[in-house]
Design a protein around this motif. Structure first.
Motif, PDB file in Angstrom:
ATOM      1  N   SER A   1       0.832  -1.211   0.000  1.00 19.72           N
ATOM      2  CA  SER A   1       0.000   0.000   0.000  1.00 19.72           C
ATOM      3  C   SER A   1       0.865   1.258   0.000  1.00 19.72           C
ATOM      4  N   MET A   2       1.933   1.241   0.782  1.00 19.03           N
ATOM      5  CA  MET A   2       2.839   2.382   0.816  1.00 19.03           C
ATOM      6  C   MET A   2       3.483   2.605  -0.546  1.00 19.03           C
ATOM      7  N   ALA A   3       3.908   1.518  -1.179  1.00 18.61           N
ATOM      8  CA  ALA A   3       4.584   1.626  -2.478  1.00 18.61           C
ATOM      9  C   ALA A   3       3.668   2.228  -3.538  1.00 18.61           C
ATOM     10  N   LEU A   4       2.398   1.859  -3.502  1.00 21.87           N
ATOM     11  CA  LEU A   4       1.434   2.383  -4.477  1.00 21.87           C
ATOM     12  C   LEU A   4       1.285   3.892  -4.359  1.00 21.87           C
ATOM     13  N   LEU A   5       1.486   4.409  -3.161  1.00 27.01           N
ATOM     14  CA  LEU A   5       1.383   5.852  -2.917  1.00 27.01           C
ATOM     15  C   LEU A   5       2.739   6.559  -2.983  1.00 27.01           C
ATOM     16  N   GLY A   6       3.753   5.802  -3.377  1.00 20.01           N
ATOM     17  CA  GLY A   6       5.081   6.396  -3.497  1.00 20.01           C
ATOM     18  C   GLY A   6       5.772   6.655  -2.186  1.00 20.01           C
ATOM     19  N   MET A   7       5.297   6.036  -1.105  1.00 16.68           N
ATOM     20  CA  MET A   7       5.870   6.280   0.210  1.00 16.68           C
ATOM     21  C   MET A   7       7.041   5.351   0.494  1.00 16.68           C
ATOM     22  N   HIS A   8       8.018   5.871   1.213  1.00 20.22           N
ATOM     23  CA  HIS A   8       9.210   5.109   1.570  1.00 20.22           C
ATOM     24  C   HIS A   8       9.311   5.004   3.086  1.00 20.22           C
ATOM     25  N   GLY A   9      10.100   4.091   3.541  1.00 15.80           N
ATOM     26  CA  GLY A   9      10.266   3.936   4.991  1.00 15.80           C
ATOM     27  C   GLY A   9       9.846   2.538   5.384  1.00 15.80           C
ATOM     28  N   PRO A  10       9.567   2.330   6.630  1.00 14.81           N
ATOM     29  CA  PRO A  10       9.519   3.328   7.698  1.00 14.81           C
ATOM     30  C   PRO A  10      10.878   3.510   8.371  1.00 14.81           C
ATOM     31  N   PHE A  11      10.934   4.456   9.275  1.00 14.60           N
ATOM     32  CA  PHE A  11      12.131   4.649  10.062  1.00 14.60           C
ATOM     33  C   PHE A  11      12.226   3.542  11.104  1.00 14.60           C
ATOM     34  N   ALA A  12      13.447   3.273  11.528  1.00 13.87           N
ATOM     35  CA  ALA A  12      13.677   2.178  12.473  1.00 13.87           C
ATOM     36  C   ALA A  12      13.584   2.681  13.909  1.00 13.87           C
ATOM     37  N   GLY A  13      12.382   3.057  14.331  1.00 19.61           N
ATOM     38  CA  GLY A  13      12.193   3.440  15.720  1.00 19.61           C
ATOM     39  C   GLY A  13      12.341   4.925  15.979  1.00 19.61           C
ATOM     40  N   LYS A  14      12.090   5.282  17.243  1.00 22.62           N
ATOM     41  CA  LYS A  14      11.997   6.699  17.599  1.00 22.62           C
ATOM     42  C   LYS A  14      13.319   7.449  17.505  1.00 22.62           C
ATOM     43  N   ALA A  15      14.444   6.778  17.733  1.00 22.08           N
ATOM     44  CA  ALA A  15      15.732   7.480  17.687  1.00 22.08           C
ATOM     45  C   ALA A  15      16.008   7.996  16.282  1.00 22.08           C
ATOM     46  N   GLN A  16      15.802   7.148  15.271  1.00 23.41           N
ATOM     47  CA  GLN A  16      16.033   7.566  13.892  1.00 23.41           C
ATOM     48  C   GLN A  16      15.011   8.621  13.470  1.00 23.41           C
ATOM     49  N   ALA A  17      13.766   8.453  13.916  1.00 25.63           N
ATOM     50  CA  ALA A  17      12.730   9.434  13.606  1.00 25.63           C
ATOM     51  C   ALA A  17      13.079  10.796  14.189  1.00 25.63           C
ATOM     52  N   GLN A  18      13.604  10.818  15.426  1.00 29.07           N
ATOM     53  CA  GLN A  18      13.976  12.084  16.059  1.00 29.07           C
ATOM     54  C   GLN A  18      15.116  12.754  15.303  1.00 29.07           C
ATOM     55  N   GLU A  19      16.062  11.960  14.822  1.00 29.07           N
ATOM     56  CA  GLU A  19      17.172  12.511  14.039  1.00 29.07           C
ATOM     57  C   GLU A  19      16.630  13.175  12.774  1.00 29.07           C
TER      58      GLU A  19
END
Length: 202
Positions: free
Chosen positions: A163-181
């Motif tokens: 579903s993400m690929a159909l919308l051109g979305m990439h990811g996800p991030f590997a947890g909150k530490a990477q997301a915060q960065e």
């Protein structure tokens, strides 16, 4: 997750490629109407970057959200916009709008023939929209960990990835530490762009 934006225009717009669109904007300037979803919205920032790259000012038209923009774009009331692929995939697929480029370094698998902005005439141009899941400050670590573990399981599901690929979305991030960065880096970069443009909150 990260999603590309798409540079699109009303269905009867004269430019058929990004290079033609660039030439049209440079030749017509303020006669071109660019719709965005409000001050500081991703569509506003994308339009700001386009104008900076072309060193040409267009007439920006602020809206309250992306829905009204698409209605007026289809109704030929405004010329163009830049919106995330999650909102434009349907109209692009049904050819209700003209699509010129995606704004990330790589093309979308859904539209393999749609070039990146960098490929099509805006060297180095890149902007994406990111989505995150947040909890209130002070949320107990144990509860936050449950959320993080649960989301990781959902992200790993093949149907979710598809579903993400159909919308051109990439990811996800590997947890909150990477997301915060990511958030810290994005905030720093956009702060500089917004300060140079002289944009202030309403």
């Amino acid at each position: 997750t990260e999603s590309p934006q798409t540079i699109i225009a009303r269905p009867d717009f004269s430019a058929n490629t990004l290079k033609e669109l660039i030439e049209y904007i440079k030749a017509n300037g303020a006669k071109v109407t660019y719709a965005h979803a409000g001050l500081g919205a991703a569509s506003h920032l994308c339009g700001m970057l386009i104008q900076t790259a072309l060193q040409t000012q267009v007439t920006t038209v602020p809206y309250k959200g992306n829905g009204p923009i698409m209605n007026d774009l289809l109704g030929k009331q405004v010329d163009m916009t830049c919106d995330q692929a999650t909102n434009t995939t349907g109209p692009i697929t049904s050819k209700q709008v003209k699509a010129y480029a995606v704004t990330t370094k790589t093309r979308m698998s859904t539209f393999p023939d749609l070039p990146t902005a960098d490929e099509a005439g805006l060297p180095g141009f890149e902007i994406s929209v990111w989505h995150g899941v947040y909890a209130p400050k002070g949320t107990p670590p144990a509860i936050a960990k449950v959320w993080e573990d649960t989301l990781a399981k959902v992200y790993a599901m093949p149907e979710f990835q598809q579903s993400m690929a159909l919308l051109g979305m990439h990811g996800p991030f590997a947890g909150k530490a990477q997301a915060q960065e990511w958030v810290d880096r994005e905030a720093k970069g956009w702060k500089e762009v917004i300060a140079k443009a002289g944009i202030r909150g309403e």
